[in-house]
Design an enzyme around this catalytic site. Structure first.
Site, short mmCIF file in Angstrom:
data_model
loop_
_atom_site.label_atom_id
_atom_site.label_comp_id
_atom_site.label_asym_id
_atom_site.label_seq_id
_atom_site.Cartn_x
_atom_site.Cartn_y
_atom_site.Cartn_z
N HIS A 80 29.81 124.14 34.45
CA HIS A 80 29.94 123.31 33.24
C HIS A 80 30.63 121.97 33.53
O HIS A 80 31.40 121.46 32.72
CB HIS A 80 30.72 124.04 32.14
CG HIS A 80 30.06 125.28 31.64
ND1 HIS A 80 29.23 125.30 30.55
CD2 HIS A 80 30.08 126.56 32.11
CE1 HIS A 80 28.78 126.53 30.36
NE2 HIS A 80 29.27 127.32 31.29
N ASN A 153 28.10 129.81 24.55
CA ASN A 153 26.92 129.08 25.03
C ASN A 153 25.94 128.91 23.88
O ASN A 153 26.16 129.43 22.79
CB ASN A 153 26.24 129.86 26.16
CG ASN A 153 26.97 129.71 27.50
OD1 ASN A 153 27.81 128.83 27.66
ND2 ASN A 153 26.65 130.57 28.43
N HIS A 344 39.72 128.71 27.33
CA HIS A 344 39.97 130.04 27.90
C HIS A 344 39.65 131.11 26.86
O HIS A 344 40.29 131.13 25.79
CB HIS A 344 41.45 130.13 28.30
CG HIS A 344 41.80 131.37 29.04
ND1 HIS A 344 40.93 132.42 29.23
CD2 HIS A 344 42.95 131.76 29.64
CE1 HIS A 344 41.52 133.38 29.91
NE2 HIS A 344 42.75 133.00 30.17
FE1 HDD Z 1 32.57 130.48 31.92
C1 HDD Z 1 33.74 127.31 32.13
C2 HDD Z 1 31.01 129.73 28.95
C3 HDD Z 1 31.19 133.63 31.83
C4 HDD Z 1 34.30 131.30 34.72
N1 HDD Z 1 32.38 128.84 30.77
C5 HDD Z 1 32.95 127.63 31.03
C6 HDD Z 1 32.61 126.71 29.99
C7 HDD Z 1 31.83 127.39 29.09
C8 HDD Z 1 31.70 128.73 29.59
C9 HDD Z 1 31.22 126.84 27.82
C10 HDD Z 1 33.01 125.25 29.92
C11 HDD Z 1 34.28 125.06 29.16
C12 HDD Z 1 34.61 123.60 29.09
O1 HDD Z 1 33.86 122.88 28.43
O2 HDD Z 1 35.59 123.22 29.69
N2 HDD Z 1 31.29 131.46 30.70
C13 HDD Z 1 30.85 131.01 29.47
C14 HDD Z 1 30.20 132.08 28.77
C15 HDD Z 1 30.24 133.18 29.58
C16 HDD Z 1 30.94 132.79 30.79
C17 HDD Z 1 29.59 131.96 27.39
C18 HDD Z 1 29.73 134.57 29.34
C19 HDD Z 1 29.52 135.07 28.15
N3 HDD Z 1 32.68 132.15 33.09
C20 HDD Z 1 32.05 133.35 32.86
C21 HDD Z 1 32.48 134.30 33.86
C22 HDD Z 1 33.37 133.65 34.68
C23 HDD Z 1 33.47 132.30 34.17
C24 HDD Z 1 32.01 135.74 33.94
C25 HDD Z 1 34.13 134.14 35.88
C26 HDD Z 1 34.38 135.37 36.17
N4 HDD Z 1 33.76 129.46 33.23
C27 HDD Z 1 34.41 130.02 34.28
C28 HDD Z 1 35.36 129.08 34.96
C29 HDD Z 1 35.20 127.79 34.10
C30 HDD Z 1 34.14 128.18 33.09
C31 HDD Z 1 35.20 128.95 36.42
C32 HDD Z 1 34.91 126.48 34.82
C33 HDD Z 1 35.82 125.46 34.22
C34 HDD Z 1 36.70 126.22 33.36
O3 HDD Z 1 36.38 127.53 33.40
O4 HDD Z 1 37.62 125.78 32.72
O5 HDD Z 1 36.66 129.56 34.89
#
Ligand code: HDD
Length: 716
Positions: A80, A153, A344
């Protein structure tokens, strides 16, 4: 009575805007200084030993400027990375205290400030907005009881069931590690290698291949919390809940041909669209809906509520609309707000709680962890955009970039020296208490068999789409698999698609010039692990519990509005401004669409009655794909000029091919006759001397998709 926006004092909606105000700085009329506040009188020349001499190390102004610049970048989000944000507020229609004690869902009096960030998943920070991808829809509610983040999402399901697989799916979709290709694209071997071995991902993948993967605007897409969460009321009773955001502007997409061209013509298309809409006062709005499921219905369905690759069809549990979110302020500074915002799913408030969804459970770890490297340490919570609007008191201390100056000696609990403070809050005083779920089980590294059906819902999704939506999806698969180089991967995908819907698989196979294999070769590879064995998930696991779910087709959330739609107006010297004015009065003044004048040159253009009109875009600087509709007013001289421009015909034919509304007035009929439009006389979205009302109603339907099968011969 709701507090209105102009009232600032004491209004919770303004609490976040007022809070950010403390950190805002305007340099208007101010002298330039160093970071230490020393006024600067030369910002262009370094200090030198003589006019042509070496620069001096003592030049603290140069050193400070360069050092700061050298460290301006922070790591982009691992997923993202490309996104845009805006401020706004949430207002509640109905008190939901029967289900939850969270004040944002019980207090109908006050608005809650929000910051929202939309994003693509796979691409880097600088990638194009129109990548075929899932879109992130992350909402930060600054509630009076603490921060609540709904990090969702634009699809109601996710690719994988267990967080353990997240690094794998992301590694597979990101550019391939040896040659760092392709950027912001899933159409490559590593992604399909993984997808075809992780059959649980087929469902969300199908949504990505549908029109949902290429939205017209962030303002025109749904949002989903995806996981099943809990709502917990003041009596400690829990209900399962799914969160839905429904856009007031309807759900709309572009075609793949447009998406590719938009990425070239304006890679910031979605970012610009959100920004400009808010600046123009077209504040985007979404209604918040809940699917509420009683505890006792946990095992009632053919799928598991804890499985994030499944949605709950609205036919089984209707969506109850409870409130509305409006985005009405653009950020002042992209980096400070949109880049540094840290969401988060673990940020919840009393009255909301988690379930045992293994994907959600893993996320609860990942999001704080990632901020430690992205934002530099645990004090990211103090960055203005991330800090709560209510008071924060605890014994967390120190670490890099600590801003809070905690007073007193006691930084531990329990204490007597600090009078026992900060003290604890009982549940009745607003203290968070986890829902007391009974857990009784073995420690086991496996997944429940109730997660095994990977085919029923993708099949339901495909069945529920309109014919043209199905065609778009078939074409998307053909494109993506056509870009893969390894035949065994394509074959595996074709076989899997045939398990979902044979018509889909056959159509894709035809386009690839391949046969659908009769089965998966045994063994695919000894080293893939039992979980990836597709036979584990083969039919007869397919369950046909619903023929169609209306809500899955984006055509089914119609929106009669044309507010903020962009209408290109092709004109040259001598155009009929009276005809334009007639259209404008109705569509722009009454219906709030935007007319933009495009002429063969920039500057101004004169009409038949010798009045000058500002040109919004010179023809050479714009493209039809950046607009929703086309209008060509008459005026003999104007049409004679336009007739000479090859790009005018490209504009018309492309608009036609993308099934948009076109209106020709008066002399513009000549362009109709000379363009491919002449073959579409009975098309309800192609108007010859049509009324403004006809134009508005055709545009409100977004596209005339029935035209599409008849446009394949048009070369643009
Ligand atoms: Fe995630 C970012 C949505 C599963 C690890 N995620 C991130 C963002 C969105 C989502 C919208 C961007 C937030 C922003 O604008 O800063 N992610 C989802 C959804 C998931 C999902 C809807 C499942 C239903 N994500 C998911 C899993 C993991 C992550 C299973 C790790 C085990 N996601 C992350 C991350 C991010 C992230 C690496 C990248 C930047 C952040 O978190 O802040 O931690």
């Amino acid at each position: 009575m709701k507090k209105n926006e102009q009232e600032t004092s004491g209004c919770p909606f303004h609490s976040k805007m007022n809070d950010l105000q403390k950190n805002k700085v305007s340099s208007e009329g101010k002298p330039m200084t160093t970071d230490q506040g020393v006024k600067i009188n030369d910002d262009a020349n370094s200090l030198k030993a003589g006019e042509r001499g070496a620069s001096l190390l003592e030049d603290f102004i140069l050193r400070e400027k360069i050092t700061h610049f050298d460290h301006e970048r922070i790591p982009e989000r691992i997923v993202h990375a490309r996104g845009s944000g805006a401020h706004g507020y949430f207002e509640l229609y109905e008190d939901m205290s029967k289900y939850t004690r969270a004040r944002i869902f019980t207090d109908t009096e006050h608005r809650t400030p929000v910051f929202v960030r939309f994003s693509t998943v796979a691409g880097s920070k600088g990638s194009g907005d129109l990548a075929r991808d899932i879109r992130g829809f992350a909402v930060k509610f600054y509630t009076q009881e603490g921060i609540f983040d709904l990090v969702g999402n634009n699809t109601p399901v996710f690719f994988i069931q267990d967080a353990m697989k997240f690094p794998d799916i992301i590694h597979s979709v990101k550019p391939e590690p040896d040659w760092e290709i392709p950027q912001a694209a899933s159409a490559h071997d590593t992604f399909y290698d993984f997808i075809s071995l992780a059959t649980e991902s087929l469902h969300n993948h199908m949504w990505a291949m549908s029109d949902r993967g290429i939205p017209r605007s962030y303002r025109m897409m749904e949002g989903f919390g995806i996981h099943t969460f809990r709502l917990v009321n003041a009596q400690g009773e829990s209900h399962f809940v799914k969160f839905h955001w429904k856009p007031k502007l309807g759900i709309h997409s572009v075609t793949w041909d447009e998406a590719v061209k938009i990425n070239g013509a304006d890679p910031d298309f979605h970012r610009r669209d959100l920004w400009e809409a808010i600046e123009a006062g077209h504040f985007p709005e979404w209604e918040l809906g809940l699917q509420i499921i009683p505890e006792e219905d946990e095992h009632k369905y053919e799928f598991d509520l804890l499985d994030a690759t499944k949605f709950v069809p609205e036919e089984l549990v209707p969506v109850k609309i409870i409130g509305k979110m409006t985005l009405n302020h653009n950020p002042d500074n992209f980096f400070a707000e949109t880049e540094q915002v840290a969401f988060h799913p673990g940020h919840i408030v009393p009255g909301i709680d988690f379930t045992n969804d293994p994907l959600l459970q893993g996320r609860l770890f990942s999001y704080t962890d990632t901020q430690l490297s992205r934002l530099g340490g645990p004090n990211f919570r103090e960055i203005p955009i991330n800090r709560a609007v209510n008071e924060v008191h605890n014994n967390h201390r120190d670490a890099q970039m600590r801003m809070t100056i905690n007073k007193g000696k006691a930084a531990y609990f329990p204490n007597t020296i600090g009078g026992g403070c900060p003290h604890l809050a009982k549940m009745a005083e607003g203290g968070f208490t986890s829902f007391e779920e009974r857990i009784d089980g073995k420690k086991i590294r496996d997944r429940s068999p109730s997660f095994n059906d990977h085919f029923s819902q993708p099949a339901l999704f495909f069945r529920s789409l309109t014919t043209w939506e199905q065609t778009h999806l078939i074409n998307a698969y053909a494109f993506e698999l056509g870009k893969c180089m390894l035949d065994p991967i394509k074959q595996r995908m074709l076989w899997l698609l045939s398990q979902i819907d044979n018509r889909l698989a056959t159509a894709v196979a035809d386009k690839l010039g391949m046969q659908i294999p009769t089965g998966i070769e045994e063994p695919i590879n000894q080293n893939i692990g039992a979980d990836a064995d597709p036979h584990k998930h083969e039919p007869p696991a397919v369950k046909h519990y619903l023929e169609k779910s209306e809500a899955l087709s984006q055509e089914r959330l119609p929106a009669a509005t044309i507010e903020s739609r962009k209408i290109a107006v092709l004109v040259a010297k001598g155009f009929d401004s009276a005809a334009l004015q007639k259209m404008r009065t109705y569509l722009e003044e009454l219906k709030h669409a935007n007319f933009l004048l495009i002429a063969p040159h920039g500057g101004t253009v004169s009409s038949e009655d010798n009045r000058e009109h500002k040109v919004d875009h010179a023809l050479m600087t714009t493209e039809s794909v950046l607009f929703d509709a086309l209008y060509i007013p008459g005026g003999a001289k104007s049409i004679q000029v336009l007739k000479q421009e090859g790009k005018v015909f490209k504009f018309i034919n492309e608009t036609l091919k993308h099934c948009k509304t076109i209106a020709f007035d008066g002399d513009a009929e000549e362009l109709f006759q000379l363009s491919a439009a002449k073959d579409f006389v009975n098309d309800e979205a192609i108007l010859l001397n049509g009324t403004p009302e006809q134009f508005a109603s055709a545009l409100a339907k977004h596209r005339n998709w029935l035209r599409e099968p008849h446009t394949t011969h048009i070369a643009v």
